[in-house]
Design an enzyme around this catalytic site. Sequence first.
Site, short mmCIF file in Angstrom:
data_model
loop_
_atom_site.label_atom_id
_atom_site.label_comp_id
_atom_site.label_asym_id
_atom_site.label_seq_id
_atom_site.Cartn_x
_atom_site.Cartn_y
_atom_site.Cartn_z
N ASP A 14 0.79 -1.25 0.00
CA ASP A 14 0.00 0.00 0.00
C ASP A 14 0.82 1.30 0.00
O ASP A 14 0.48 2.24 0.74
CB ASP A 14 -0.94 0.03 1.23
CG ASP A 14 -1.93 -1.13 1.26
OD1 ASP A 14 -1.90 -1.96 0.34
OD2 ASP A 14 -2.74 -1.19 2.20
N LYS A 112 -7.19 -4.97 -2.48
CA LYS A 112 -7.96 -5.41 -1.31
C LYS A 112 -8.87 -4.29 -0.85
O LYS A 112 -8.61 -3.12 -1.16
CB LYS A 112 -7.02 -5.84 -0.18
CG LYS A 112 -6.10 -4.72 0.26
CD LYS A 112 -5.01 -5.23 1.15
CE LYS A 112 -4.13 -4.12 1.63
NZ LYS A 112 -4.83 -3.07 2.39
N CYS A 157 -1.94 -2.40 7.84
CA CYS A 157 -1.85 -3.36 6.73
C CYS A 157 -0.55 -4.14 6.73
O CYS A 157 -0.53 -5.32 6.41
CB CYS A 157 -2.10 -2.65 5.42
SG CYS A 157 -3.84 -2.10 5.34
#
Length: 211
Positions: A14, A112, A157
Amino acid sequence: MAMNLKNSVLLIVDVQNDFLPGGALAVEKGDEIIPVINALQEKFDFIVSTQDFHPADHGSFAANHKGKSPGEVIELDGLSQILWPVHCVEGSEGAEFHEDLNPIKWKAIFQKGRNTLVDSYSGFFDNARREDTGLGEFLQREGITDVYVTGLAQDYCVKFTALDAVALGFKTYLITDATRAVNLSPEDGNKALEEMESGGVILVGSTEITQ
Ligand code: VGL
Ligand code: ZN
Protein backbone atom coordinates in the site's frame (compact mmCIF):
# COMPACT_ATOMS: atom_id res chain seq x y z
CA MET A 1 24.70 -11.32 7.51
CA ALA A 2 24.31 -11.95 3.77
CA MET A 3 20.77 -12.85 2.83
CA ASN A 4 19.93 -15.54 0.32
CA LEU A 5 17.05 -14.07 -1.66
CA LYS A 6 16.30 -17.14 -3.76
CA ASN A 7 12.61 -18.07 -3.51
CA SER A 8 11.95 -14.73 -1.85
CA VAL A 9 9.41 -12.04 -2.58
CA LEU A 10 9.70 -8.35 -1.78
CA LEU A 11 6.14 -7.50 -0.77
CA ILE A 12 5.32 -3.78 -1.00
CA VAL A 13 2.18 -2.98 0.99
CA ASP A 14 0.00 0.00 0.00
CA VAL A 15 2.60 2.64 -0.91
CA GLN A 16 -0.20 4.82 -2.29
CA ASN A 17 -0.65 8.58 -2.41
CA ASP A 18 -3.37 8.67 0.26
CA PHE A 19 -1.00 7.07 2.81
CA LEU A 20 1.81 9.52 2.04
CA PRO A 21 2.27 13.10 3.30
CA GLY A 22 -0.49 15.26 1.77
CA GLY A 23 -2.80 12.25 1.36
CA ALA A 24 -6.17 11.61 3.00
CA LEU A 25 -4.79 9.12 5.54
CA ALA A 26 -1.20 10.31 5.59
CA VAL A 27 1.45 8.37 7.47
CA GLU A 28 4.01 10.74 8.91
CA LYS A 29 7.35 10.40 7.09
CA GLY A 30 5.83 7.70 4.91
CA ASP A 31 7.70 9.13 1.93
CA GLU A 32 11.03 8.32 3.59
CA ILE A 33 10.56 4.65 2.79
CA ILE A 34 10.36 5.11 -0.98
CA PRO A 35 14.11 5.37 -1.69
CA VAL A 36 14.67 2.49 0.76
CA ILE A 37 12.17 0.30 -1.12
CA ASN A 38 13.62 1.30 -4.49
CA ALA A 39 17.09 0.22 -3.31
CA LEU A 40 15.66 -3.07 -2.07
CA GLN A 41 13.94 -3.64 -5.42
CA GLU A 42 17.35 -3.91 -7.08
CA LYS A 43 18.10 -7.01 -4.97
CA PHE A 44 14.91 -8.97 -5.64
CA ASP A 45 13.80 -10.72 -8.83
CA PHE A 46 10.34 -11.33 -7.45
CA ILE A 47 8.33 -8.30 -6.31
CA VAL A 48 4.62 -7.99 -5.58
CA SER A 49 2.61 -4.98 -4.47
CA THR A 50 -0.70 -4.65 -2.66
CA GLN A 51 -3.15 -1.81 -3.26
CA ASP A 52 -5.86 -0.62 -0.87
CA PHE A 53 -8.75 -0.09 -3.28
CA HIS A 54 -12.16 0.89 -1.94
CA PRO A 55 -15.50 1.70 -3.57
CA ALA A 56 -16.70 5.22 -2.59
CA ASP A 57 -19.46 3.72 -0.41
CA HIS A 58 -17.05 1.60 1.64
CA GLY A 59 -18.19 0.87 5.19
CA SER A 60 -14.81 1.80 6.71
CA PHE A 61 -15.25 5.47 5.77
CA ALA A 62 -16.57 7.68 8.60
CA ALA A 63 -18.27 9.86 5.97
CA ASN A 64 -20.57 6.94 5.12
CA HIS A 65 -21.97 6.79 8.68
CA LYS A 66 -24.12 9.69 9.79
CA GLY A 67 -22.60 11.64 12.70
CA LYS A 68 -19.43 9.54 12.86
CA SER A 69 -15.85 10.79 12.73
CA PRO A 70 -12.57 9.12 11.79
CA GLY A 71 -11.09 7.20 14.71
CA GLU A 72 -14.48 6.14 16.10
CA VAL A 73 -15.23 2.43 16.23
CA ILE A 74 -18.44 0.89 14.91
CA GLU A 75 -19.70 -2.59 14.22
CA LEU A 76 -19.60 -3.32 10.50
CA ASP A 77 -21.38 -6.49 9.41
CA GLY A 78 -20.58 -8.11 12.77
CA LEU A 79 -16.95 -6.98 13.04
CA SER A 80 -15.44 -4.14 15.04
CA GLN A 81 -14.34 -1.46 12.57
CA ILE A 82 -12.23 1.66 13.07
CA LEU A 83 -13.58 4.46 10.90
CA TRP A 84 -11.16 6.13 8.53
CA PRO A 85 -11.21 9.25 6.38
CA VAL A 86 -12.23 8.55 2.78
CA HIS A 87 -9.08 7.08 1.20
CA CYS A 88 -7.85 4.98 -1.72
CA VAL A 89 -11.12 5.21 -3.63
CA GLU A 90 -10.95 3.19 -6.83
CA GLY A 91 -10.02 5.38 -9.78
CA SER A 92 -8.79 8.29 -7.63
CA GLU A 93 -5.30 9.80 -7.54
CA GLY A 94 -5.08 8.85 -3.87
CA ALA A 95 -5.33 5.16 -4.75
CA GLU A 96 -2.38 5.37 -7.15
CA PHE A 97 1.12 4.32 -6.18
CA HIS A 98 3.58 7.11 -5.45
CA GLU A 99 5.17 8.23 -8.68
CA ASP A 100 8.72 7.75 -7.37
CA LEU A 101 8.09 4.07 -6.57
CA ASN A 102 9.48 2.02 -9.43
CA PRO A 103 6.94 -0.62 -10.56
CA ILE A 104 8.98 -2.04 -13.44
CA LYS A 105 9.78 -5.42 -11.87
CA TRP A 106 6.42 -6.07 -10.21
CA LYS A 107 5.00 -9.50 -11.03
CA ALA A 108 1.50 -8.65 -9.81
CA ILE A 109 -0.63 -6.19 -7.87
CA PHE A 110 -3.17 -7.57 -5.40
CA GLN A 111 -6.05 -5.24 -4.57
CA LYS A 112 -7.96 -5.41 -1.31
CA GLY A 113 -10.85 -3.64 0.40
CA ARG A 114 -13.20 -3.83 -2.59
CA ASN A 115 -16.05 -5.35 -0.58
CA THR A 116 -18.11 -2.53 0.98
CA LEU A 117 -19.06 -4.58 4.03
CA VAL A 118 -15.65 -5.66 5.25
CA ASP A 119 -12.26 -3.96 5.55
CA SER A 120 -9.10 -5.70 4.47
CA TYR A 121 -5.86 -4.84 6.21
CA SER A 122 -3.98 -7.97 5.25
CA GLY A 123 -2.87 -8.45 1.66
CA PHE A 124 -3.94 -12.11 1.97
CA PHE A 125 -7.46 -12.08 3.48
CA ASP A 126 -10.21 -9.65 4.44
CA ASN A 127 -10.60 -8.85 8.15
CA ALA A 128 -13.40 -11.43 8.49
CA ARG A 129 -11.25 -14.02 6.69
CA ARG A 130 -14.17 -14.69 4.38
CA GLU A 131 -12.36 -13.84 1.17
CA ASP A 132 -8.88 -14.54 -0.03
CA THR A 133 -7.08 -12.17 -2.43
CA GLY A 134 -5.20 -15.07 -4.04
CA LEU A 135 -1.82 -13.70 -2.95
CA GLY A 136 -0.89 -16.73 -0.82
CA GLU A 137 -1.66 -19.23 -3.54
CA PHE A 138 0.14 -17.09 -6.12
CA LEU A 139 3.33 -17.01 -4.03
CA GLN A 140 3.16 -20.73 -3.29
CA ARG A 141 2.64 -21.56 -6.97
CA GLU A 142 5.71 -19.50 -7.83
CA GLY A 143 7.82 -21.41 -5.31
CA ILE A 144 8.17 -18.51 -2.91
CA THR A 145 9.12 -19.57 0.63
CA ASP A 146 10.36 -16.28 2.12
CA VAL A 147 8.37 -13.04 2.31
CA TYR A 148 10.05 -9.67 2.98
CA VAL A 149 7.39 -7.14 3.98
CA THR A 150 7.68 -3.37 3.45
CA GLY A 151 5.24 -0.46 3.08
CA LEU A 152 2.38 1.26 4.89
CA ALA A 153 1.10 1.27 7.46
CA GLN A 154 3.23 -0.59 9.99
CA ASP A 155 0.43 -0.77 12.59
CA TYR A 156 -2.33 -1.87 10.17
CA CYS A 157 -1.85 -3.36 6.73
CA VAL A 158 1.83 -4.20 7.14
CA LYS A 159 1.27 -5.90 10.50
CA PHE A 160 -1.69 -7.99 9.38
CA THR A 161 0.00 -8.92 6.10
CA ALA A 162 3.15 -10.06 7.89
CA LEU A 163 1.23 -12.07 10.51
CA ASP A 164 -0.84 -13.77 7.79
CA ALA A 165 2.32 -14.61 5.86
CA VAL A 166 3.59 -16.42 8.98
CA ALA A 167 0.22 -18.17 9.38
CA LEU A 168 0.45 -19.40 5.78
CA GLY A 169 3.84 -20.94 6.49
CA PHE A 170 6.15 -18.41 4.85
CA LYS A 171 9.41 -17.46 6.51
CA THR A 172 8.51 -13.81 7.07
CA TYR A 173 10.70 -10.76 7.51
CA LEU A 174 9.75 -7.17 8.24
CA ILE A 175 12.21 -4.63 6.87
CA THR A 176 11.95 -2.14 9.72
CA ASP A 177 13.26 0.97 7.95
CA ALA A 178 10.99 0.32 4.95
CA THR A 179 7.78 0.91 6.90
CA ARG A 180 6.16 3.67 9.00
CA ALA A 181 3.18 3.67 11.37
CA VAL A 182 -0.07 5.68 11.39
CA ASN A 183 0.17 5.89 15.22
CA LEU A 184 -3.44 6.80 16.04
CA SER A 185 -1.99 6.27 19.53
CA PRO A 186 1.70 7.18 19.82
CA GLU A 187 2.90 3.68 20.73
CA ASP A 188 0.95 1.79 18.04
CA GLY A 189 3.96 1.40 15.76
CA ASN A 190 6.12 -0.04 18.54
CA LYS A 191 3.32 -2.32 19.71
CA ALA A 192 2.92 -3.58 16.16
CA LEU A 193 6.64 -4.40 16.02
CA GLU A 194 6.33 -6.39 19.24
CA GLU A 195 3.23 -8.21 17.99
CA MET A 196 4.95 -9.11 14.76
CA GLU A 197 8.09 -10.30 16.49
CA SER A 198 6.20 -12.41 19.02
CA GLY A 199 4.07 -13.71 16.13
CA GLY A 200 7.14 -15.11 14.39
CA VAL A 201 8.11 -12.26 12.07
CA ILE A 202 11.88 -11.68 11.81
CA LEU A 203 12.86 -8.01 12.01
CA VAL A 204 15.70 -6.90 9.72
CA GLY A 205 17.17 -3.61 8.53
CA SER A 206 17.35 -2.86 4.81
CA THR A 207 21.14 -2.58 4.84
CA GLU A 208 21.34 -6.25 5.79
CA ILE A 209 19.96 -6.84 2.30
CA THR A 210 21.30 -3.96 0.23
CA GLN A 211 24.93 -4.07 1.43
C1 VGL B 1 -4.68 0.93 5.83
C2 VGL B 1 -6.22 1.86 7.24
C3 VGL B 1 -7.21 1.70 6.29
C4 VGL B 1 -3.25 0.52 5.58
C5 VGL B 1 -5.66 0.76 4.87
O1 VGL B 1 -2.84 0.39 4.40
O2 VGL B 1 -2.52 0.35 6.57
N1 VGL B 1 -4.97 1.47 7.01
N2 VGL B 1 -6.91 1.16 5.11
ZN1 ZN C 1 -8.32 1.23 3.55
